[in-house]
Scaffold this motif. Sequence first.
Motif, mmCIF file in Angstrom:
data_model
loop_
_atom_site.group_PDB
_atom_site.id
_atom_site.type_symbol
_atom_site.label_atom_id
_atom_site.label_comp_id
_atom_site.label_asym_id
_atom_site.label_seq_id
_atom_site.Cartn_x
_atom_site.Cartn_y
_atom_site.Cartn_z
ATOM 1 N N VAL A 34 -39.094 -5.775 24.111
ATOM 2 C CA VAL A 34 -37.817 -6.226 23.570
ATOM 3 C C VAL A 34 -37.009 -6.828 24.714
ATOM 4 O O VAL A 34 -36.880 -6.231 25.783
ATOM 5 C CB VAL A 34 -37.056 -5.062 22.903
ATOM 6 C CG1 VAL A 34 -35.675 -5.497 22.464
ATOM 7 C CG2 VAL A 34 -37.859 -4.520 21.725
ATOM 8 N N ILE A 35 -36.462 -8.029 24.467
ATOM 9 C CA ILE A 35 -35.662 -8.711 25.485
ATOM 10 C C ILE A 35 -34.206 -8.907 25.030
ATOM 11 O O ILE A 35 -33.377 -9.372 25.792
ATOM 12 C CB ILE A 35 -36.287 -10.055 25.890
ATOM 13 C CG1 ILE A 35 -36.371 -11.006 24.697
ATOM 14 C CG2 ILE A 35 -37.664 -9.828 26.507
ATOM 15 C CD1 ILE A 35 -36.819 -12.409 25.054
ATOM 16 N N GLY A 36 -33.925 -8.536 23.790
ATOM 17 C CA GLY A 36 -32.573 -8.633 23.257
ATOM 18 C C GLY A 36 -32.546 -8.091 21.848
ATOM 19 O O GLY A 36 -33.592 -7.897 21.226
ATOM 20 N N TYR A 37 -31.347 -7.839 21.349
ATOM 21 C CA TYR A 37 -31.230 -7.338 19.985
ATOM 22 C C TYR A 37 -29.866 -7.700 19.409
ATOM 23 O O TYR A 37 -28.923 -8.000 20.130
ATOM 24 C CB TYR A 37 -31.461 -5.829 19.911
ATOM 25 C CG TYR A 37 -30.420 -4.989 20.614
ATOM 26 C CD1 TYR A 37 -29.421 -4.350 19.890
ATOM 27 C CD2 TYR A 37 -30.444 -4.803 21.997
ATOM 28 C CE1 TYR A 37 -28.470 -3.572 20.517
ATOM 29 C CE2 TYR A 37 -29.496 -4.030 22.630
ATOM 30 C CZ TYR A 37 -28.508 -3.417 21.886
ATOM 31 O OH TYR A 37 -27.562 -2.656 22.507
ATOM 32 N N ARG A 38 -29.800 -7.684 18.091
ATOM 33 C CA ARG A 38 -28.572 -7.981 17.352
ATOM 34 C C ARG A 38 -28.457 -6.953 16.231
ATOM 35 O O ARG A 38 -29.407 -6.731 15.499
ATOM 36 C CB ARG A 38 -28.654 -9.389 16.788
ATOM 37 C CG ARG A 38 -27.507 -9.763 15.904
ATOM 38 C CD ARG A 38 -27.613 -11.212 15.505
ATOM 39 N NE ARG A 38 -26.978 -11.965 16.577
ATOM 40 C CZ ARG A 38 -26.710 -13.254 16.527
ATOM 41 N NH1 ARG A 38 -27.064 -13.960 15.486
ATOM 42 N NH2 ARG A 38 -26.106 -13.852 17.519
ATOM 43 N N GLU A 69 -32.030 -10.222 32.599
ATOM 44 C CA GLU A 69 -33.092 -11.057 33.175
ATOM 45 C C GLU A 69 -33.605 -12.131 32.220
ATOM 46 O O GLU A 69 -34.363 -13.013 32.618
ATOM 47 C CB GLU A 69 -34.263 -10.189 33.682
ATOM 48 C CG GLU A 69 -34.940 -9.366 32.620
ATOM 49 C CD GLU A 69 -34.353 -7.974 32.425
ATOM 50 O OE1 GLU A 69 -35.102 -7.091 31.985
ATOM 51 O OE2 GLU A 69 -33.142 -7.776 32.689
ATOM 52 N N TYR A 70 -33.146 -12.096 30.953
ATOM 53 C CA TYR A 70 -33.598 -13.084 29.966
ATOM 54 C C TYR A 70 -32.465 -13.997 29.496
ATOM 55 O O TYR A 70 -32.669 -14.824 28.606
ATOM 56 C CB TYR A 70 -34.238 -12.374 28.764
ATOM 57 C CG TYR A 70 -35.426 -11.561 29.193
ATOM 58 C CD1 TYR A 70 -36.630 -12.178 29.489
ATOM 59 C CD2 TYR A 70 -35.325 -10.182 29.342
ATOM 60 C CE1 TYR A 70 -37.716 -11.436 29.919
ATOM 61 C CE2 TYR A 70 -36.406 -9.438 29.767
ATOM 62 C CZ TYR A 70 -37.594 -10.075 30.056
ATOM 63 O OH TYR A 70 -38.671 -9.343 30.491
ATOM 64 N N ARG A 71 -31.305 -13.868 30.100
ATOM 65 C CA ARG A 71 -30.190 -14.734 29.720
ATOM 66 C C ARG A 71 -30.461 -16.163 30.183
ATOM 67 O O ARG A 71 -31.235 -16.389 31.098
ATOM 68 C CB ARG A 71 -28.879 -14.206 30.308
ATOM 69 C CG ARG A 71 -28.508 -12.887 29.654
ATOM 70 C CD ARG A 71 -27.232 -12.285 30.173
ATOM 71 N NE ARG A 71 -27.053 -10.985 29.514
ATOM 72 C CZ ARG A 71 -26.331 -10.009 30.015
ATOM 73 N NH1 ARG A 71 -25.691 -10.170 31.155
ATOM 74 N NH2 ARG A 71 -26.234 -8.864 29.370
ATOM 75 N N MET A 78 -32.469 -17.951 19.451
ATOM 76 C CA MET A 78 -33.589 -17.465 18.647
ATOM 77 C C MET A 78 -33.112 -16.364 17.681
ATOM 78 O O MET A 78 -33.477 -16.365 16.501
ATOM 79 C CB MET A 78 -34.680 -16.924 19.581
ATOM 80 C CG MET A 78 -35.899 -16.380 18.890
ATOM 81 S SD MET A 78 -37.209 -15.883 20.046
ATOM 82 C CE MET A 78 -36.391 -14.645 21.037
ATOM 83 N N MET A 79 -32.278 -15.458 18.165
ATOM 84 C CA MET A 79 -31.776 -14.399 17.291
ATOM 85 C C MET A 79 -30.831 -14.963 16.229
ATOM 86 O O MET A 79 -30.831 -14.499 15.089
ATOM 87 C CB MET A 79 -31.081 -13.305 18.117
ATOM 88 C CG MET A 79 -32.062 -12.461 18.912
ATOM 89 S SD MET A 79 -31.310 -10.997 19.661
ATOM 90 C CE MET A 79 -30.255 -11.714 20.895
ATOM 91 N N PRO A 105 -18.151 -16.256 27.913
ATOM 92 C CA PRO A 105 -19.442 -16.927 27.690
ATOM 93 C C PRO A 105 -19.862 -16.923 26.215
ATOM 94 O O PRO A 105 -20.367 -17.926 25.711
ATOM 95 C CB PRO A 105 -20.427 -16.132 28.556
ATOM 96 C CG PRO A 105 -19.584 -15.543 29.635
ATOM 97 C CD PRO A 105 -18.261 -15.231 28.970
ATOM 98 N N SER A 106 -19.626 -15.817 25.506
ATOM 99 C CA SER A 106 -19.988 -15.748 24.084
ATOM 100 C C SER A 106 -19.086 -16.635 23.236
ATOM 101 O O SER A 106 -19.547 -17.277 22.288
ATOM 102 C CB SER A 106 -19.925 -14.312 23.571
ATOM 103 O OG SER A 106 -20.977 -13.558 24.115
ATOM 104 N N ILE A 107 -17.808 -16.676 23.566
ATOM 105 C CA ILE A 107 -16.888 -17.545 22.821
ATOM 106 C C ILE A 107 -17.302 -19.001 23.002
ATOM 107 O O ILE A 107 -17.380 -19.761 22.032
ATOM 108 C CB ILE A 107 -15.428 -17.310 23.264
ATOM 109 C CG1 ILE A 107 -14.977 -15.908 22.847
ATOM 110 C CG2 ILE A 107 -14.497 -18.385 22.687
ATOM 111 C CD1 ILE A 107 -13.638 -15.482 23.428
#
Length: 155
Positions: A34-38, A69-71, A78-79, A105-107
């Motif tokens: 897993v490299i990320g989650y929502r 490390e995956y940003r 993708m998510m 950054p998210s905004i």
Amino acid sequence: MVPFHKLERHLADDPESIVILATRPDFSGSGKKVIGYRICQPNVFVFPGIKEKLLLNSLFVTHTEVFPEYRRQKVNQMMRSATFGFCRENGLTKVLGVILAHNQPSIKSQKHSKGGSVIGKFESLSLFFGLYRSATPLDEIKKAIEDHESNGICS
């Protein structure tokens, strides 16, 4: 926010939650890491101290995390695509979420994403360990969401 290591417990406690995982093959090639989650909830508005049902045929993203490390590798994109696919498959027409003001950054990413926009500001203030609370009234938040066109976000 639900830390990744507490995700299983969170899902057991809140069975309506939906989790979208971003994965990559592990080094052995026989499994995935897993490299990320929502984390999402259908038809609710969620913010610390607030969880309110909405009848808006929507999916509310409560937390998204891409491991450091995956940003900058389009993992969030993708998510987001998987989220829209889930919405299409389940008849949901809007994807909503709250991004905290300090998370610039998210905004910025949201403003530049296809179909993404910022539709309003939600203010929340808590003083003296929650003895005094002030927040944007939920009716105002609901109205902003209802008035906003989805612009084909999930189509």
